[in-house]
Scaffold this motif. Structure first.
Motif, PDB file in Angstrom:
ATOM      1  N   VAL A 242      -8.513  19.955   0.032  1.00 55.14           N
ATOM      2  CA  VAL A 242      -9.808  19.184  -0.437  1.00 55.14           C
ATOM      3  C   VAL A 242      -9.603  17.591   0.262  1.00 55.14           C
ATOM      4  CG1 VAL A 242     -10.360  18.152  -2.926  1.00 55.14           C
ATOM      5  CG2 VAL A 242      -9.287  20.238  -2.635  1.00 55.14           C
ATOM      6  N   SER A 243     -10.961  17.536   0.235  1.00 55.93           N
ATOM      7  CA  SER A 243     -11.129  15.862   0.851  1.00 55.93           C
ATOM      8  C   SER A 243     -11.708  14.970  -0.150  1.00 55.93           C
ATOM      9  CB  SER A 243     -11.848  15.970   2.290  1.00 55.93           C
ATOM     10  OG  SER A 243     -11.207  16.644   3.232  1.00 55.93           O
ATOM     11  N   VAL A 244     -10.922  14.075  -0.572  1.00 48.05           N
ATOM     12  CA  VAL A 244     -11.560  13.167  -1.665  1.00 48.05           C
ATOM     13  C   VAL A 244     -12.063  11.952  -0.781  1.00 48.05           C
ATOM     14  CG1 VAL A 244     -11.068  11.957  -3.353  1.00 48.05           C
ATOM     15  CG2 VAL A 244      -9.940  14.117  -3.174  1.00 48.05           C
ATOM     16  N   ARG A 245     -13.274  11.354  -0.910  1.00 49.15           N
ATOM     17  CA  ARG A 245     -13.817  10.334  -0.310  1.00 49.15           C
ATOM     18  C   ARG A 245     -14.596   9.251  -1.322  1.00 49.15           C
ATOM     19  NH1 ARG A 245     -15.022  14.364   3.305  1.00 49.15           N
ATOM     20  NH2 ARG A 245     -14.297  13.950   5.529  1.00 49.15           N
ATOM     21  N   ALA A 246     -14.575   9.529  -2.472  1.00 49.89           N
ATOM     22  CA  ALA A 246     -14.985   8.702  -3.646  1.00 49.89           C
ATOM     23  C   ALA A 246     -13.883   7.567  -3.802  1.00 49.89           C
ATOM     24  CB  ALA A 246     -15.416   9.364  -4.850  1.00 49.89           C
ATOM     25  N   PRO A 247     -14.411   6.441  -3.651  1.00 49.39           N
ATOM     26  CA  PRO A 247     -13.427   5.002  -3.854  1.00 49.39           C
ATOM     27  C   PRO A 247     -12.633   5.217  -5.216  1.00 49.39           C
ATOM     28  CG  PRO A 247     -15.583   4.335  -2.979  1.00 49.39           C
ATOM     29  CD  PRO A 247     -15.683   6.005  -3.543  1.00 49.39           C
ATOM     30  N   THR A 248     -13.528   5.660  -6.147  1.00 47.73           N
ATOM     31  CA  THR A 248     -12.779   5.483  -7.652  1.00 47.73           C
ATOM     32  C   THR A 248     -11.488   6.497  -7.691  1.00 47.73           C
ATOM     33  OG1 THR A 248     -14.288   6.811  -8.467  1.00 47.73           O
ATOM     34  CG2 THR A 248     -14.468   4.621  -8.903  1.00 47.73           C
ATOM     35  N   GLU A 249     -11.763   7.758  -6.901  1.00 48.89           N
ATOM     36  CA  GLU A 249     -10.847   8.960  -6.921  1.00 48.89           C
ATOM     37  C   GLU A 249      -9.629   8.579  -5.890  1.00 48.89           C
ATOM     38  OE1 GLU A 249     -12.384  12.599  -6.757  1.00 48.89           O
ATOM     39  OE2 GLU A 249     -13.682  12.395  -8.312  1.00 48.89           O
ATOM     40  N   ILE A 250     -10.047   8.085  -4.792  1.00 54.95           N
ATOM     41  CA  ILE A 250      -8.964   7.405  -3.837  1.00 54.95           C
ATOM     42  C   ILE A 250      -8.088   6.550  -4.369  1.00 54.95           C
ATOM     43  CG2 ILE A 250      -8.475   6.161  -1.753  1.00 54.95           C
ATOM     44  CD1 ILE A 250     -11.118   7.366  -0.626  1.00 54.95           C
ATOM     45  N   ALA A 251      -8.707   5.581  -5.362  1.00 56.51           N
ATOM     46  CA  ALA A 251      -7.879   4.531  -6.089  1.00 56.51           C
ATOM     47  C   ALA A 251      -6.970   5.130  -7.150  1.00 56.51           C
ATOM     48  CB  ALA A 251      -8.806   3.583  -6.670  1.00 56.51           C
ATOM     49  N   THR A 252      -7.348   6.233  -7.540  1.00 54.96           N
ATOM     50  CA  THR A 252      -6.324   7.000  -8.519  1.00 54.96           C
ATOM     51  C   THR A 252      -5.111   7.731  -7.770  1.00 54.96           C
ATOM     52  OG1 THR A 252      -8.324   7.473 -10.238  1.00 54.96           O
ATOM     53  CG2 THR A 252      -6.385   9.002 -10.226  1.00 54.96           C
ATOM     54  N   TYR A 253      -5.476   8.243  -6.812  1.00 52.42           N
ATOM     55  CA  TYR A 253      -4.554   8.678  -5.866  1.00 52.42           C
ATOM     56  C   TYR A 253      -3.550   7.707  -5.435  1.00 52.42           C
ATOM     57  CZ  TYR A 253      -5.730  13.678  -5.655  1.00 52.42           C
ATOM     58  OH  TYR A 253      -5.977  15.068  -6.155  1.00 52.42           O
ATOM     59  N   ILE A 254      -3.962   6.459  -5.045  1.00 52.59           N
ATOM     60  CA  ILE A 254      -3.141   5.345  -4.679  1.00 52.59           C
ATOM     61  C   ILE A 254      -2.043   4.835  -5.772  1.00 52.59           C
ATOM     62  CG2 ILE A 254      -3.137   3.044  -3.770  1.00 52.59           C
ATOM     63  CD1 ILE A 254      -5.583   3.692  -2.130  1.00 52.59           C
ATOM     64  N   ARG A 255      -2.764   4.931  -6.998  1.00 51.39           N
ATOM     65  CA  ARG A 255      -2.278   4.461  -8.041  1.00 51.39           C
ATOM     66  C   ARG A 255      -1.021   5.318  -8.471  1.00 51.39           C
ATOM     67  NH1 ARG A 255      -4.364   4.931 -14.197  1.00 51.39           N
ATOM     68  NH2 ARG A 255      -2.272   4.208 -15.227  1.00 51.39           N
ATOM     69  N   ALA A 256      -1.168   6.942  -8.239  1.00 52.44           N
ATOM     70  CA  ALA A 256      -0.359   7.980  -8.244  1.00 52.44           C
ATOM     71  C   ALA A 256       0.721   7.734  -7.422  1.00 52.44           C
ATOM     72  CB  ALA A 256      -0.832   9.286  -8.419  1.00 52.44           C
ATOM     73  N   PHE A 257       0.447   7.272  -6.121  1.00 53.49           N
ATOM     74  CA  PHE A 257       1.397   7.310  -4.998  1.00 53.49           C
ATOM     75  C   PHE A 257       2.328   6.071  -5.428  1.00 53.49           C
ATOM     76  CE2 PHE A 257       2.964   5.830  -1.121  1.00 53.49           C
ATOM     77  CZ  PHE A 257       3.311   7.150  -0.443  1.00 53.49           C
ATOM     78  N   ASN A 258       1.821   5.023  -5.906  1.00 57.44           N
ATOM     79  CA  ASN A 258       2.731   3.968  -6.425  1.00 57.44           C
ATOM     80  C   ASN A 258       3.676   3.929  -7.435  1.00 57.44           C
ATOM     81  OD1 ASN A 258       1.520   2.407  -4.200  1.00 57.44           O
ATOM     82  ND2 ASN A 258      -0.219   1.386  -5.593  1.00 57.44           N
ATOM     83  N   GLU A 259       3.111   4.807  -8.234  1.00 57.64           N
ATOM     84  CA  GLU A 259       4.040   5.210  -9.438  1.00 57.64           C
ATOM     85  C   GLU A 259       5.130   6.189  -8.915  1.00 57.64           C
ATOM     86  OE1 GLU A 259       4.074   4.727 -12.545  1.00 57.64           O
ATOM     87  OE2 GLU A 259       2.444   3.175 -12.627  1.00 57.64           O
ATOM     88  N   LEU A 260       4.942   7.070  -8.116  1.00 59.24           N
ATOM     89  CA  LEU A 260       5.889   8.279  -7.164  1.00 59.24           C
ATOM     90  C   LEU A 260       6.824   7.123  -6.579  1.00 59.24           C
ATOM     91  CD1 LEU A 260       3.469  10.844  -6.338  1.00 59.24           C
ATOM     92  CD2 LEU A 260       5.296  11.097  -8.089  1.00 59.24           C
ATOM     93  N   ARG A 261       6.405   6.362  -6.065  1.00 60.17           N
ATOM     94  CA  ARG A 261       7.066   5.337  -5.133  1.00 60.17           C
ATOM     95  C   ARG A 261       8.145   4.572  -6.038  1.00 60.17           C
ATOM     96  NH1 ARG A 261       4.117   1.559  -0.876  1.00 60.17           N
ATOM     97  NH2 ARG A 261       3.308   0.813  -2.849  1.00 60.17           N
ATOM     98  N   ARG A 262       7.694   4.166  -7.076  1.00 61.60           N
ATOM     99  CA  ARG A 262       8.686   3.461  -8.104  1.00 61.60           C
ATOM    100  C   ARG A 262       9.862   4.422  -8.380  1.00 61.60           C
ATOM    101  NH1 ARG A 262       4.118   0.098  -9.273  1.00 61.60           N
ATOM    102  NH2 ARG A 262       3.147   1.538 -10.585  1.00 61.60           N
ATOM    103  N   ALA A 263       9.568   5.945  -8.527  1.00 60.24           N
ATOM    104  CA  ALA A 263      10.586   6.638  -8.938  1.00 60.24           C
ATOM    105  C   ALA A 263      11.608   7.002  -7.763  1.00 60.24           C
ATOM    106  CB  ALA A 263       9.842   7.996  -9.283  1.00 60.24           C
ATOM    107  N   ALA A 264      11.241   6.813  -6.551  1.00 57.80           N
ATOM    108  CA  ALA A 264      11.858   7.206  -5.257  1.00 57.80           C
ATOM    109  C   ALA A 264      13.117   6.384  -5.082  1.00 57.80           C
ATOM    110  CB  ALA A 264      10.923   7.281  -4.293  1.00 57.80           C
ATOM    111  N   VAL A 265      14.182   6.945  -4.443  1.00 58.07           N
ATOM    112  CA  VAL A 265      15.228   5.933  -3.850  1.00 58.07           C
ATOM    113  C   VAL A 265      15.047   5.874  -2.406  1.00 58.07           C
ATOM    114  CG1 VAL A 265      16.657   6.409  -6.021  1.00 58.07           C
ATOM    115  CG2 VAL A 265      16.875   7.978  -3.728  1.00 58.07           C
ATOM    116  N   TYR A 266      15.822   4.801  -1.831  1.00 58.94           N
ATOM    117  CA  TYR A 266      15.812   4.536  -0.425  1.00 58.94           C
ATOM    118  C   TYR A 266      17.053   4.210   0.073  1.00 58.94           C
ATOM    119  CZ  TYR A 266      10.554   4.261  -1.323  1.00 58.94           C
ATOM    120  OH  TYR A 266       9.175   4.436  -1.869  1.00 58.94           O
ATOM    121  N   GLY A 267      17.012   3.888   1.795  1.00 60.67           N
ATOM    122  CA  GLY A 267      18.370   3.710   2.162  1.00 60.67           C
ATOM    123  C   GLY A 267      19.656   4.431   1.875  1.00 60.67           C
ATOM    124  N   ASP A 268      20.707   3.953   1.561  1.00 59.78           N
ATOM    125  CA  ASP A 268      21.917   4.542   1.329  1.00 59.78           C
ATOM    126  C   ASP A 268      21.746   5.661   0.178  1.00 59.78           C
ATOM    127  OD1 ASP A 268      23.084   3.045   3.385  1.00 59.78           O
ATOM    128  OD2 ASP A 268      23.971   1.767   1.881  1.00 59.78           O
TER     129      ASP A 268
END
Length: 282
Positions: A242-268
């Protein structure tokens, strides 16, 4: 089982249907009158207006002609094609094998500077080693019943991954811990793949986060998605991309990505999870 379009595609299809209905009303036509002018059954008019059936280009031309709105044809055809291209079945993209599909992404990669990728189940294609990719693409080939060009497809996938080493691009990868433990291929393939994940973590263009099983999280595991700059999101489903191009929906995916990023660990901490998974394949 018939494929079901994504909410994004359905919304885009409904917008086209609404505009067709508006044109009919503005022209002072009933559904039956429009059907007569277009030469089809009145039930088809209802299906088109309620977005149950996507209009063909000829349907749009006939509709606009009947409503005296020929100037609307080009825009409506473009909108309709965009709506239908949002949801593309894998069987259409893969019918001639996988090599061509791998190469089809190259123009998109060349024009993208910032890549954000989330995967809940497999190592993202950018990071796949040949043995791992061979096992995965072989499974896809067998499942889909498509021509076997796995060797060429793996070469194409490996070649396109060279964008990781281009300094003007950035890559942010998020994977669930399960990705490290789902066995794709034999033990040697998994061991090689996990070693590769350790090595790419040191690349200046790459950020690799792992979302642990054990930590509390603010967002549930989602479907795999690829975010290209702020312009396009591609979501991978079993039946389709599925290709999403609507700006509001892209913003929702970016928000979800940022939430997932906060749950991730990095480095060691991320390396420790990789090392722990590697022990199972030693």
């Amino acid at each position: 089982m018939p494929s079901v379009p994504s909410p994004s595609a359905l919304e885009a299809r409904r917008a086209v249907a609404e505009r067709l209905k508006e044109l009919r009303i503005e022209a002072g036509l009933t559904g039956q009158q429009l059907a007569g002018a277009c030469g089809w059954h009145k039930a088809k008019t209802s299906r088109l207006e309620n977005a149950r059936t996507p209009p063909s280009d000829d349907d749009i031309r006939a509709w606009c002609r009947a409503c005296g709105a020929e100037e609307q044809v080009a825009d409506l055809i473009a909108a309709s094609r965009s709506a239908e291209s949002m949801y593309v079945e894998w069987k259409r993209k893969q019918r001639s094998g996988l090599q061509r599909l791998q190469a089809s992404y190259n123009p998109l990669y060349r024009q993208t500077s910032r890549f954000r990728v989330y995967s809940p189940d497999i190592v993202p294609g950018f990071l796949q080693r040949p043995a791992y990719a061979t096992a995965l693409l072989s499974a896809i080939t067998a499942f889909r019943g498509i021509p076997d060009d796995v060797e060429q497809a793996v070469e194409a996938r490996t070649a396109r991954s060279q964008v990781l080493y281009e300094s003007h691009r950035s890559f942010s990868f998020l994977i669930e811990e399960s990705v490290l433990r789902y066995r794709i291929g034999d033990r040697a393939a998994m061991s090689d793949q996990l070693n590769h994940l350790r090595s790419v973590m040191s690349l200046p263009t790459v950020s690799l986060g792992v979302i642990p099983f054990s930590d509390r999280r603010g967002i549930w595991p989602l479907e795999a998605c690829y975010i290209y700059d702020d312009d396009l999101v591609q979501v991978e489903l079993l039946n389709a991309e599925v290709s999403v191009r609507a700006p509001t929906e892209i913003a929702t995916y970016i928000r979800a990505f940022n939430e997932l990023r906060r749950a991730a660990v990095y480095g060691d901490r991320a390396r420790a999870l990789i090392d722990s998974a590697s022990e199972a394949f030693a």
